[in-house]
Design an enzyme around this catalytic site. Structure first.
Site, PDB file in Angstrom:
ATOM      1  CD  GLU A  61      -2.072  34.099  48.349  1.00  0.00           C
ATOM      2  OE1 GLU A  61      -1.634  32.792  48.413  1.00  0.00           O
ATOM      3  OE2 GLU A  61      -2.118  34.866  49.291  1.00  0.00           O
ATOM      4  CE  LYS A 108      -6.183  23.681  46.321  1.00  0.00           C
ATOM      5  NZ  LYS A 108      -5.097  22.454  46.635  1.00  0.00           N
ATOM      6  NE  ARG A 135       0.069  26.513  54.099  1.00  0.00           N
ATOM      7  CZ  ARG A 135      -1.162  26.512  54.695  1.00  0.00           C
ATOM      8  NH1 ARG A 135      -2.046  25.663  54.378  1.00  0.00           N
ATOM      9  NH2 ARG A 135      -1.338  27.556  55.340  1.00  0.00           N
ATOM     10  NE  ARG A 137      -2.075  20.459  56.122  1.00  0.00           N
ATOM     11  CZ  ARG A 137      -3.196  20.104  55.715  1.00  0.00           C
ATOM     12  NH1 ARG A 137      -3.423  20.299  54.391  1.00  0.00           N
ATOM     13  NH2 ARG A 137      -4.322  19.411  56.245  1.00  0.00           N
ATOM     14  CD  GLU A 173       1.651  24.161  48.660  1.00  0.00           C
ATOM     15  OE1 GLU A 173       1.093  22.887  48.098  1.00  0.00           O
ATOM     16  OE2 GLU A 173       1.210  24.492  49.643  1.00  0.00           O
ATOM     17  CG  PHE A 222       1.293  31.402  50.601  1.00  0.00           C
ATOM     18  CD1 PHE A 222       0.763  31.402  52.025  1.00  0.00           C
ATOM     19  CD2 PHE A 222       1.484  30.174  50.066  1.00  0.00           C
ATOM     20  CE1 PHE A 222       0.391  30.132  52.592  1.00  0.00           C
ATOM     21  CE2 PHE A 222       1.011  28.910  50.669  1.00  0.00           C
ATOM     22  CZ  PHE A 222       0.476  28.907  51.744  1.00  0.00           C
ATOM     23  NE  ARG A 241     -10.207  21.420  56.792  1.00  0.00           N
ATOM     24  CZ  ARG A 241      -8.840  21.354  55.832  1.00  0.00           C
ATOM     25  NH1 ARG A 241      -8.832  22.212  54.678  1.00  0.00           N
ATOM     26  NH2 ARG A 241      -7.876  20.406  56.016  1.00  0.00           N
ATOM     27  CE  LYS A 287      -9.648  22.197  49.921  1.00  0.00           C
ATOM     28  NZ  LYS A 287      -8.648  21.190  50.563  1.00  0.00           N
TER      29      LYS A 287
END
Length: 309
Positions: free
Chosen positions: A19, A21, A26, A41, A72, A106, A176, A182
């Site tokens: 996807e 970035k 977010r 977030r 996002e 997403f 994470r 990323k």
């Protein structure tokens, strides 16, 4: 679910989806009884700041028992690229000259009361495309199976980078994970050092470099404080040089964001450093900057002729 920095995975085995970035904020969109609540977030309720998203029919139509979407919020610059600096006033709650925004959804974590966290990424994406009505303020961006092609395209278009996600990965809130990688396009430009901020202890005497872009009058426009990228040995060597060229007068044009609290030593603006960064913040400072290398081959004049990064 959070991403981990990494290298771009191979597309050959079909194990990854790719996807864009996005350079935005977010946010989760949670619905209940036809109402939408947007959460950052940091778990801050930002619904009032992005009312057009909350009122979009993309989420309110036919949702009775509650759903949660991940995405996002972005604002576009004049070239049509997502720009965090354009979005920043909206994040801060300013609605003067309102910047148009879009919520790029997403992922879907719950749909109409059904928990989807344990479904594979590809299954969640299929549901997402089925249930979200795209409109003026909400869109579902595509995912791609060719990571190298998307990497090249995003680089040529000046986008932030690529996110690679394992197609069989489940959604793990707050984790994470290396299931989501990323791979940003970091930009590298030359800047002039105009001072340094002192560290908190004798073992770390150099906290950050204050860097700027030269102007014709001999002063610098402040571009930010760079605190990462230098090993301890390099910091100590550089600090020795900086101490030899320290000065009393500030070499920067005045700026509200410029540190001047007694923990800063100014220097003659003669040393040049290459800095990687992720574009600009809302107040025009470098985002997540890191020192790449010192540039003894460059001068104040050469950076001035090149222009700001």
């Amino acid at each position: 679910m959070l991403t981990t920095p990494g290298d771009l995975p191979s597309s050959e085995d079909g194990a990854w989806a790719f996807e864009v970035k996005w350079d935005g904020m977010r946010a989760l969109a949670a619905t209940e009884g036809g109402r939408v609540r947007l959460t950052s977030r940091s778990e801050m309720d930002v619904t009032a700041r992005f009312r057009e998203i909350a009122e979009s029919t993309a989420f309110t139509g036919g949702i009775a028992r509650g759903s949660i979407f991940d995405g996002e919020i972005v604002a576009l610059d004049a070239a049509g690229r997502p720009s965090f600096s354009h979005l920043a006033p909206r994040i801060q709650g300013h609605r003067v000259n309102v910047v148009p925004i879009t919520y790029l959804v997403f992922d879907v974590l719950r749909w109409d009361g059904r928990d989807l966290l344990d479904l594979a990424y590809v299954e969640r994406r299929e549901i997402l495309h089925d249930v979200v009505e795209q409109g003026a303020f909400v869109a579902v961006p595509e995912s791609f199976d060719d990571g190298a092609a998307l990497w090249a395209t995003t680089a040529s278009q000046g986008l932030e980078g690529v996110v690679a996600k394992k197609v069989e990965s489940v959604y793990r809130p707050g984790v994470r994970s290396r299931d989501w990688l990323k791979v940003p396009h970091r930009r590298c430009h030359s800047y002039v050092i105009g001072g340094w901020k002192h560290g908190s202890s004798s073992s770390h005497p150099l906290a950050s470099l204050l860097v700027g872009t030269p102007t014709a009058d001999g002063l610098l426009v402040f571009d930010g404080a760079v605190g990462s990228g230098l090993a301890d040995g390099e910091s100590r060597t550089l600090l020795t040089v900086l101490t030899e060229i320290r000065r009393e007068e500030r070499p920067f044009h005045w700026a509200a964001s410029l540190p001047d609290d007694g923990t800063v030593t100014w220097t003659d603006p003669i040393l040049v450093v290459d800095v990687e960064h992720l574009g600009r913040t809302g107040n025009s400072l470098l985002r997540t900057p890191a020192v790449v290398r010192l540039r003894p081959d460059q001068s104040y004049e050469s950076v001035w002729q090149t222009g700001p990064g």
